[in-house]
Design a protein around this motif. Structure first.
Motif, PDB file in Angstrom:
ATOM      1  N   MET A  19      23.408 -19.241 -47.951  1.00 22.35           N
ATOM      2  CA  MET A  19      23.291 -18.578 -46.824  1.00 22.35           C
ATOM      3  C   MET A  19      22.193 -18.009 -46.759  1.00 22.35           C
ATOM      4  SD  MET A  19      26.014 -16.040 -44.869  1.00 22.35           S
ATOM      5  CE  MET A  19      27.378 -17.231 -44.781  1.00 22.35           C
ATOM      6  N   SER A  20      21.205 -18.086 -45.597  1.00 27.08           N
ATOM      7  CA  SER A  20      20.001 -17.363 -45.491  1.00 27.08           C
ATOM      8  C   SER A  20      20.656 -16.070 -44.874  1.00 27.08           C
ATOM      9  CB  SER A  20      19.264 -18.043 -44.395  1.00 27.08           C
ATOM     10  OG  SER A  20      19.810 -17.912 -43.192  1.00 27.08           O
ATOM     11  N   PHE A  21      19.452 -15.112 -45.046  1.00 21.53           N
ATOM     12  CA  PHE A  21      19.849 -13.624 -44.330  1.00 21.53           C
ATOM     13  C   PHE A  21      20.114 -14.049 -42.688  1.00 21.53           C
ATOM     14  CE2 PHE A  21      18.446  -9.648 -42.472  1.00 21.53           C
ATOM     15  CZ  PHE A  21      19.255  -8.879 -43.186  1.00 21.53           C
ATOM     16  N   ASP A  22      19.229 -14.929 -41.898  1.00 16.90           N
ATOM     17  CA  ASP A  22      19.381 -15.153 -40.698  1.00 16.90           C
ATOM     18  C   ASP A  22      20.950 -15.445 -40.367  1.00 16.90           C
ATOM     19  OD1 ASP A  22      16.998 -14.016 -40.106  1.00 16.90           O
ATOM     20  OD2 ASP A  22      16.030 -16.102 -40.135  1.00 16.90           O
ATOM     21  N   GLU A  23      21.334 -16.380 -41.228  1.00 15.35           N
ATOM     22  CA  GLU A  23      22.596 -16.854 -40.758  1.00 15.35           C
ATOM     23  C   GLU A  23      23.848 -15.843 -41.088  1.00 15.35           C
ATOM     24  OE1 GLU A  23      22.469 -21.422 -42.486  1.00 15.35           O
ATOM     25  OE2 GLU A  23      22.238 -19.929 -44.004  1.00 15.35           O
ATOM     26  N   SER A  24      23.658 -15.091 -41.853  1.00 14.54           N
ATOM     27  CA  SER A  24      24.470 -13.957 -42.067  1.00 14.54           C
ATOM     28  C   SER A  24      24.566 -12.872 -40.935  1.00 14.54           C
ATOM     29  CB  SER A  24      24.241 -13.204 -43.392  1.00 14.54           C
ATOM     30  OG  SER A  24      23.093 -12.406 -43.345  1.00 14.54           O
ATOM     31  N   SER A  25      23.825 -12.925 -40.053  1.00 11.96           N
ATOM     32  CA  SER A  25      23.868 -11.903 -39.239  1.00 11.96           C
ATOM     33  C   SER A  25      25.276 -11.850 -38.247  1.00 11.96           C
ATOM     34  CB  SER A  25      22.546 -11.960 -37.895  1.00 11.96           C
ATOM     35  OG  SER A  25      22.652 -13.156 -37.326  1.00 11.96           O
ATOM     36  N   THR A  26      25.460 -12.909 -38.115  1.00 16.78           N
ATOM     37  CA  THR A  26      26.793 -12.968 -37.230  1.00 16.78           C
ATOM     38  C   THR A  26      28.160 -12.676 -37.931  1.00 16.78           C
ATOM     39  OG1 THR A  26      26.133 -14.868 -35.885  1.00 16.78           O
ATOM     40  CG2 THR A  26      28.490 -14.601 -35.773  1.00 16.78           C
ATOM     41  N   PHE A  27      28.245 -13.018 -38.969  1.00 10.48           N
ATOM     42  CA  PHE A  27      29.025 -12.427 -40.276  1.00 10.48           C
ATOM     43  C   PHE A  27      28.946 -10.684 -40.605  1.00 10.48           C
ATOM     44  CE2 PHE A  27      28.717 -16.868 -41.444  1.00 10.48           C
ATOM     45  CZ  PHE A  27      29.712 -17.129 -41.346  1.00 10.48           C
ATOM     46  N   VAL A  28      27.917 -10.402 -40.610  1.00 15.93           N
ATOM     47  CA  VAL A  28      27.649  -9.043 -40.828  1.00 15.93           C
ATOM     48  C   VAL A  28      28.078  -8.209 -39.624  1.00 15.93           C
ATOM     49  CG1 VAL A  28      26.007  -7.087 -41.297  1.00 15.93           C
ATOM     50  CG2 VAL A  28      25.625  -9.188 -42.328  1.00 15.93           C
ATOM     51  N   SER A  29      27.975  -8.450 -38.563  1.00 14.96           N
ATOM     52  CA  SER A  29      28.370  -7.908 -37.307  1.00 14.96           C
ATOM     53  C   SER A  29      29.881  -7.768 -37.186  1.00 14.96           C
ATOM     54  CB  SER A  29      27.963  -8.414 -35.974  1.00 14.96           C
ATOM     55  OG  SER A  29      28.377  -9.720 -35.706  1.00 14.96           O
ATOM     56  N   MET A  30      30.565  -8.694 -37.891  1.00 15.63           N
ATOM     57  CA  MET A  30      32.069  -8.632 -37.989  1.00 15.63           C
ATOM     58  C   MET A  30      32.639  -7.518 -39.133  1.00 15.63           C
ATOM     59  SD  MET A  30      33.090 -12.512 -37.354  1.00 15.63           S
ATOM     60  CE  MET A  30      32.823 -13.218 -39.059  1.00 15.63           C
ATOM     61  N   THR A  31      31.874  -7.340 -39.826  1.00 12.62           N
ATOM     62  CA  THR A  31      32.301  -6.341 -40.920  1.00 12.62           C
ATOM     63  C   THR A  31      32.062  -4.749 -40.212  1.00 12.62           C
ATOM     64  OG1 THR A  31      30.021  -5.832 -41.726  1.00 12.62           O
ATOM     65  CG2 THR A  31      31.062  -7.699 -42.997  1.00 12.62           C
ATOM     66  N   VAL A  32      31.735  -4.753 -39.132  1.00 16.00           N
ATOM     67  CA  VAL A  32      31.723  -3.454 -38.785  1.00 16.00           C
ATOM     68  C   VAL A  32      32.938  -2.994 -38.018  1.00 16.00           C
ATOM     69  CG1 VAL A  32      30.391  -1.613 -37.072  1.00 16.00           C
ATOM     70  CG2 VAL A  32      29.133  -3.309 -38.406  1.00 16.00           C
ATOM     71  N   SER A  33      33.327  -1.881 -38.153  1.00 15.98           N
ATOM     72  CA  SER A  33      35.068  -1.567 -37.384  1.00 15.98           C
ATOM     73  C   SER A  33      34.424  -0.078 -36.986  1.00 15.98           C
ATOM     74  CB  SER A  33      35.917  -1.382 -38.228  1.00 15.98           C
ATOM     75  OG  SER A  33      37.228  -0.942 -37.731  1.00 15.98           O
ATOM     76  N   PHE A  34      34.653   0.050 -35.476  1.00 14.12           N
ATOM     77  CA  PHE A  34      34.539   1.038 -34.552  1.00 14.12           C
ATOM     78  C   PHE A  34      35.930   1.611 -34.156  1.00 14.12           C
ATOM     79  CE2 PHE A  34      30.486  -0.976 -34.068  1.00 14.12           C
ATOM     80  CZ  PHE A  34      29.790  -0.086 -34.213  1.00 14.12           C
ATOM     81  N   ARG A  35      36.171   3.069 -34.417  1.00 16.39           N
ATOM     82  CA  ARG A  35      37.068   3.736 -33.724  1.00 16.39           C
ATOM     83  C   ARG A  35      37.141   3.721 -32.350  1.00 16.39           C
ATOM     84  NH1 ARG A  35      35.196   7.190 -38.004  1.00 16.39           N
ATOM     85  NH2 ARG A  35      36.342   6.828 -39.983  1.00 16.39           N
ATOM     86  N   GLU A  36      38.139   4.131 -31.676  1.00 17.92           N
ATOM     87  CA  GLU A  36      38.040   4.681 -30.364  1.00 17.92           C
ATOM     88  C   GLU A  36      37.260   5.694 -29.774  1.00 17.92           C
ATOM     89  OE1 GLU A  36      41.933   5.395 -28.312  1.00 17.92           O
ATOM     90  OE2 GLU A  36      42.912   3.691 -29.852  1.00 17.92           O
ATOM     91  N   ASP A  37      36.902   6.478 -30.495  1.00 20.55           N
ATOM     92  CA  ASP A  37      35.761   7.517 -30.194  1.00 20.55           C
ATOM     93  C   ASP A  37      34.382   6.690 -30.363  1.00 20.55           C
ATOM     94  OD1 ASP A  37      35.333   7.452 -32.937  1.00 20.55           O
ATOM     95  OD2 ASP A  37      35.739   9.606 -32.951  1.00 20.55           O
ATOM     96  N   GLY A  38      34.265   5.591 -30.724  1.00 18.46           N
ATOM     97  CA  GLY A  38      32.614   5.053 -30.935  1.00 18.46           C
ATOM     98  C   GLY A  38      32.082   5.050 -32.242  1.00 18.46           C
ATOM     99  N   ARG A  73      26.429 -19.404 -31.875  1.00 21.05           N
ATOM    100  CA  ARG A  73      26.504 -18.499 -33.029  1.00 21.05           C
ATOM    101  C   ARG A  73      27.891 -18.373 -33.596  1.00 21.05           C
ATOM    102  NH1 ARG A  73      23.561 -14.684 -30.024  1.00 21.05           N
ATOM    103  NH2 ARG A  73      24.992 -13.352 -30.561  1.00 21.05           N
ATOM    104  N   LEU A  74      29.000 -18.236 -32.769  1.00 29.02           N
ATOM    105  CA  LEU A  74      30.174 -17.994 -33.251  1.00 29.02           C
ATOM    106  C   LEU A  74      30.942 -19.105 -33.703  1.00 29.02           C
ATOM    107  CD1 LEU A  74      31.386 -15.441 -30.304  1.00 29.02           C
ATOM    108  CD2 LEU A  74      30.689 -14.792 -32.890  1.00 29.02           C
ATOM    109  N   GLN A  75      30.549 -20.266 -33.180  1.00 29.33           N
ATOM    110  CA  GLN A  75      31.122 -21.614 -33.402  1.00 29.33           C
ATOM    111  C   GLN A  75      30.435 -21.976 -34.845  1.00 29.33           C
ATOM    112  OE1 GLN A  75      29.819 -25.196 -31.259  1.00 29.33           O
ATOM    113  NE2 GLN A  75      31.974 -25.649 -31.141  1.00 29.33           N
TER     114      GLN A  75
END
Length: 95
Positions: A19-38, A73-75
């Protein structure tokens, strides 16, 4: 899989050249979790997340908002996850 599991999987795919670094960007965004306070809760290694369903949900939202670039991107990310589904990871065959 947990967000930390996904992050580790992404890194292993990048390190192996699958996987290239560019290809990983969509996946990396899914690793972040935010609380209700942001604020970010970091890489959660306890909560199991159905990332394939999260991608499908995101694709549905992208269709509703006519965001074809996001949908594509998501597909692509979903196809990648489907291709690697069931892959055995972390097995030391030399032990």
């Amino acid at each position: 899989m947990t967000r930390k599991d996904l992050f580790d999987w992404i890194n292993s795919k990048i390190a192996s050249g699958e996987m290239s670094f560019d290809e990983s960007s969509t996946f990396v965004s899914m690793t972040v979790s935010f609380r209700e306070d942001g604020t970010s809760s970091g890489l959660d290694d306890t909560q199991q997340v159905d990332f394939m369903q999260a991608l499908r949900d995101g694709m549905a939202r992208a269709q509703k908002t006519n965001d074809s670039e996001l949908f594509d991107r998501l597909q692509a990310a979903l196809r990648t996850m489907q291709r690697y589904q069931g892959e055995v990871r972390g097995v030391d065959i030399t032990a």
